[in-house]
Design an enzyme around this catalytic site. Structure first.
Site: not given
Ligand code: GLN
Length: 461
Positions: A242, A190, A260, A68
């Protein structure tokens, strides 16, 4: 600390944190659940391009949300700040990464580091088709990393087939015209950007590139225009972890982004990129060992970005002398030598070192004023200067200009190697004043020029 002791330190840190076994591998994207929970790597790359790595630092994994930050930088380059801000805000949401944090009136996502903002950001980058957008994005990664990246097709398919919440978010964005085109196309890119395969070393290189004003420290290639680096690092600081972002920046004090897949990249601007990979996540989706490593490293070395390293005269001025103390290498007649040893104090040399930012510019100006009071010539040598901040450059060019008005001669040396800055300072000074010599040559040439002037003046008087 020498190279080995940093490597040793990181190995010990890795050993210490390897014992942490809380947290769980993400399984809401089924394919991610296949990761080995014990994978654990650390990599640190300095802006000089020194690479340190420990453990599973070369194990590929998917970048996930860390992408991102890259896409945000790309969107800023493609569309400019205003256009991007009109679609995605920069306020921390204080909510989970997949929250539907949209401004009530406009539908604008809170920030580009949550899924809603990231999906909107993908829509902004250049490319009329998903293929074109993706290839534009992959080019950008190649600049950050110094090598091409590939997609983990299994993770991509897994994301796509289970990403219903992201699909819902995209529809809301389409409804409020934050996304102006087909949501499926945007989502496809995405999902692909989240499924890009990277290693811990790659992430550290991304971090080092951001720390290095957008230039990859090993290849020298520019991955992000320097004027957008602060924007990317700002949203990483306020929103990158976050709903843990506030405590993170308070304790660790480095802009960071987690994903994640288990990766975290942290940036100490002007110094290094640090990456940790460990797929055991806490309930917020941040790597547990990743947080532990960054906290410990930051605390051990006082790396919080607001822990300001003070610039002092001794750290900014490498050497200060006059031409009576250290004349040029040129051979002179005895009478000329006599004149020069008598009048050499009129020529002051200041050898400046380190990055040239606001605080160091202030010190240089202060020192120069004192030095030039009873002298006629000032040689400023920039050979040992690294980065030159735009505002610091303005300060120094204004100062040089004011010296010209006092009929003091200023000579600048050591700029040849720093091509871009050389051009900038030369252009500005040539515009602002009729300098007798803005010389790229070394100090010795500058000294000779001053000596010639001293001799000519003494003889004519
Ligand atoms: N691909 C994951 C999602 O959209 C990315 C989220 C993350 O890394 N926090 O849920």
């Amino acid at each position: 600390m020498n190279a080995n002791s940093l490597q040793n330190y990181l190995e010990a840190l890795h050993r210490d944190c390897a014992g942490i076994d809380t947290g769980a591998v993400a399984s809401y994207i089924p394919e991610l659940g296949k990761a080995d929970p014990d994978w654990f790597g650390i990599a640190l790359i300095t802006v000089e391009g020194h690479v340190y790595q420990v453990g599973d630092s070369r194990q590929p994994f998917t970048i996930q949300s860390i992408s991102k930050a890259i896409t945000y930088g790309l969107a800023l380059e493609d569309r400019g700040t205003e256009a991007v801000l009109s679609k995605v805000d920069v306020e921390p949401s204080g909510e989970a990464f997949n929250s539907i944090s949209l401004e009530p009136e406009t539908g604008r996502p809170k920030n580009p580091m949550i899924n809603a903002g990231a999906i909107a950001t993908v829509a902004l980058i250049e490319g009329n088709t998903p293929v074109a957008k993706l290839s534009h994005m992959l080019d950008c990664y190649e600049k950050y990393l110094g090598h091409p990246v590939v997609i983990d097709e299994d993770v991509y398919r897994s994301e796509k087939s289970t990403g219903h919440r992201n699909r819902a978010i995209a529809y809301l964005l389409r409804n409020s015209n934050i996304i102006e085109k087909d949501t499926d196309d945007v989502l496809d890119v995405y999902f692909k950007q989240c499924s890009l395969l990277v290693t811990c070393e790659d992430l550290a290189m991304i971090g080092a590139t951001l720390a290095n004003n957008g230039f990859n420290p090993l290849t020298g290639v520019r991955a992000l225009q320097d004027r957008y680096v602060p924007a990317v690092l700002s949203v990483m600081s306020s929103c990158g972890m976050y709903d843990y972002s506030g405590a993170w920046i308070y304790e660790v004090g480095m802009p960071a982004k987690s994903g994640v897949g288990g990766g975290i990249v942290a940036v100490l601007p002007g110094q290094f990129g640090l990456a940790v990979f460990s797929p055991r996540l806490d309930e917020r989706g941040n790597s547990v060992r990743g947080i532990a490593v960054c906290k410990k490293l930051s605390a051990d070395f006082g790396l919080h970005m607001f822990h300001i390293g003070r610039a002092t005269a001794s750290s900014v001025i490498h050497a200060r002398y006059d031409a009576a103390q250290f004349p040029s290498k040129r051979i002179y007649e005895p009478e000329q030598i006599r004149i020069l040893s008598e009048w050499g104090q009129k020529v002051i040399v200041l050898e400046i070192q380190g990055d040239f930012a606001f605080n160091s510019a202030e010190i240089v100006i202060h020192e120069s004023m004192r030095a030039i009071e009873n002298a006629d010539f000032l040689i400023m040598d920039f050979t040992r200067v690294g980065e030159i901040d735009e505002r610091a450059l303005t300060l120094i060019t204004d100062f040089i200009h004011s010296l010209f008005e006092l009929s003091k001669q200023v000579l600048i040396t050591g700029f040849c190697q720093k091509h871009e800055f050389a051009k900038r300072i030369k252009q500005r000074i040539e515009v602002t004043a009729n300098s007798p010599l803005l010389d790229c040559e070394d100090i010795d040439h500058a000294l000779q020029w001053c000596e010639q002037n001293l001799l000519a003046n003494r003889v004519s008087k």
